[in-house]
Scaffold this active site. Structure first.
Site, PDB file in Angstrom:
ATOM      1  N   ASP A 241     -11.728  39.613  17.533  1.00 48.94           N
ATOM      2  CA  ASP A 241     -13.105  39.824  17.079  1.00 48.94           C
ATOM      3  C   ASP A 241     -14.003  40.420  18.155  1.00 48.94           C
ATOM      4  O   ASP A 241     -14.845  41.285  17.859  1.00 48.94           O
ATOM      5  CB  ASP A 241     -13.721  38.538  16.509  1.00 48.94           C
ATOM      6  N   ASN A 300     -15.072  35.062  29.994  1.00 54.07           N
ATOM      7  CA  ASN A 300     -15.176  34.303  28.751  1.00 54.07           C
ATOM      8  C   ASN A 300     -15.786  32.946  29.092  1.00 54.07           C
ATOM      9  O   ASN A 300     -15.145  32.123  29.736  1.00 54.07           O
ATOM     10  CB  ASN A 300     -13.770  34.136  28.163  1.00 54.07           C
ATOM     11  N   GLY A 410     -24.057  37.021  16.538  1.00 54.49           N
ATOM     12  CA  GLY A 410     -25.032  36.109  15.936  1.00 54.49           C
ATOM     13  C   GLY A 410     -26.078  35.618  16.910  1.00 54.49           C
ATOM     14  O   GLY A 410     -27.240  35.416  16.549  1.00 54.49           O
TER      15      GLY A 410
END
Length: 497
Positions: A241, A300, A410
């Site tokens: 993703d 990450n 988001g």
């Protein structure tokens, strides 16, 4: 781009998935969400697994809905979170439900892997950040627990690879998601023989990696008949993703970084080749595969997971907030009431996130927080300070100064966190698009069908199609002081845990 082309993006997140139609015309893309669904976790004998067949049924529902809403559906592409996978036996059935990456199965496993192959060699081969949830450690946990099982393993497919197989009958390992496994050689894009040999995994269970922006196959006749549809192409998108999301960064020029903001925060830059050396190893930066031949050089780090889990716990206690309620009230709370390292092990999968946050605060000599909105502010400030830390190291590793931070996903809708990020890093922020993953998925479908020919063209379409918000630093001095305190607390926490 004369005729309108319609593609369906299936975008799967760890919490939920959605089907989004992208209509391409006149150098623009228009999005229509047609289905949103929960992603179910099943606990079996103390281990967490994904209900992959429930996901597959919901994907088929999305395909039927999409087909009924457009004159012609020109393609389907699937992306998901990284690292998780299925074992297949020869007939194509899975051997057990896929493991969930936060499952306790991987506790203590990296150290066992390092007994058979060194950390240094793993990093030189893969350039991938060390996280205990990586595929490498998940597979080795099965190797140690169920050695006999591997006599029946014919193929390993990552979750979107497996879902593509269910739609087409074709078994492939896509490049971007394969790169997250910590088993792929970063330079050759081939499976690392030293690593596979060390963990006793036969190379034949993995396929040669395929590049995004290609056609996998027509939908399998059985699926086509079941759904009552005409032939539809299933297209190979960047199936990780984040790799899809980075395609949708609306950047121009150089000296910019991206932050894919969601459950995880992935902060980095785009490179033409892997950057693997002693300093990147020391700082645990990762080189993941990207679309159009790019490398996603990034860190990450934990993202809005801490907020999501806190909200869930409060709801279980009978107190329901909307995210808007939490953010608006956090904006009014006292600044810098506490400092946390959002990447601390204690926050990976606690039973109760607010309790874990207070445990961290108390053990590092800070005051417990009882007010929910103050705790939300501490979480968001912790993320903004983490972003500054990551960017300062990036500047050093790249020997250049990042000037603009593009926030996508988001989290780009979180105005408070965006402003905090600008203040903390001192950078101009460009926020949006928030549906970046689905957009990148759609852009690579259009590439596979010859509609888009380059990454620059893809990003031009993003700039033409979506409203972007620019945010500038306002309060750098207080954040400089806060960063000094944050580093002290992080160092102290490192000595405790």
């Amino acid at each position: 781009m004369e005729k309108t082309k319609n593609f369906l993006a299936i975008d799967l997140g760890a919490g939920s998935g959605r089907g989004i139609i992208g209509k391409f015309s006149e150098k623009k893309v228009e999005l229509t969400e047609i289905n949103r669904f929960d992603n179910q976790i099943i606990t079996l004998f103390g281990h967490d697994h994904w209900d992959i067949y429930d996901l597959y049924e919901k994907i088929k529902t999305s395909i039927k809905k999409a087909s009924g809403m457009v004159d012609s559906l020109d393609g389907i592409g699937i992306d998901s979170w990284g690292v998780d996978f299925v074992f297949l036996e020869k007939s194509g059935n899975i051997i057990g439900l896929p493991n969930m990456y936060r499952d306790k199965r991987v506790d203590g496993i990296p150290e066992k892997v390092f007994e058979v192959i060194s950390k240094d060699e793993i990093y030189k081969e893969t350039g991938i950040q060390f996280l205990k949830l990586n595929t490498l450690y998940q597979i080795y946990s099965y190797r140690l627990e169920n050695t006999y099982m591997f006599e029946f393993v014919d193929r390993i497919l990552f979750l979107p690879d497996y879902l593509n197989y269910l739609l087409t009958g074709k078994k492939q390992n896509e490049y971007t998601i394969s790169s997250t496994s910590q088993m792929l050689n970063a330079e050759s894009k081939k499976w690392s023989e030293p690593i596979l040999r060390a963990i006793g995994l036969d190379k034949k269970v993995l396929s040669d990696v395929t590049e995004p922006g290609t056609i996998i196959s027509k939908m399998h006749p059985c699926v086509k008949e079941e759904l009552g549809l005409d032939e539809i192409d299933v297209l190979q998108v960047p199936s990780h993703d984040t790799a899809s999301a980075i395609v949708a960064v609306p950047a121009e020029g150089e000296n910019w970084a991206y932050l894919s903001s969601g459950t995880w925060s992935l902060l980095g830059v785009e490179l033409d080749k892997p950057l693997i050396n002693g300093e990147t190893y020391k700082n645990n930066y990762t080189n993941e595969g990207g679309a159009f031949g790019k490398i996603r050089f990034l860190k990450n780090v934990s993202g809005l997971w801490l907020l999501q889990e806190s909200k869930r716990i409060w709801e279980e206690e009978g107190i329901k907030y909307s995210y808007d309620d939490l953010i608006q009230n956090a904006a009014k709370a006292e600044p810098f009431s506490g400092f946390i390292d959002t990447d601390a092990e204690i926050f990976l999968k606690p039973d109760n996130m607010p309790k874990a946050i207070n445990e961290f605060l108390v053990k590092t000599g800070q005051k417990e927080i009882k007010d929910h909105f103050t705790m939300v502010r501490v979480i968001l400030e912790g993320l903004a300070l983490k972003y500054r830390e990551v960017i300062e190291i990036l500047n050093s590793l790249l020997e250049k100064k990042i000037e603009v931070l593009h926030i996508i996903g988001g989290g780009s809708k979180n105005d408070l966190l965006n402003q905090m990020s600008a203040d903390s890093t001192g950078l101009k922020i460009v926020a949006g698009p928030y549906e970046a993953t689905a957009i990148g998925n759609l852009l690579l479908q259009a590439t596979a069908k010859g509609i888009i020919s380059s990454l620059d063209e893809a990003r031009e379409i993003v700039r033409n199609s979506f409203e972007l918000k620019q945010i500038y630093p306002k309060n750098s001095t207080d954040w400089d002081n806060a960063f000094t305190e944050y580093k002290k607390i992080k160092h102290l926490a490192g000595e405790i845990w």
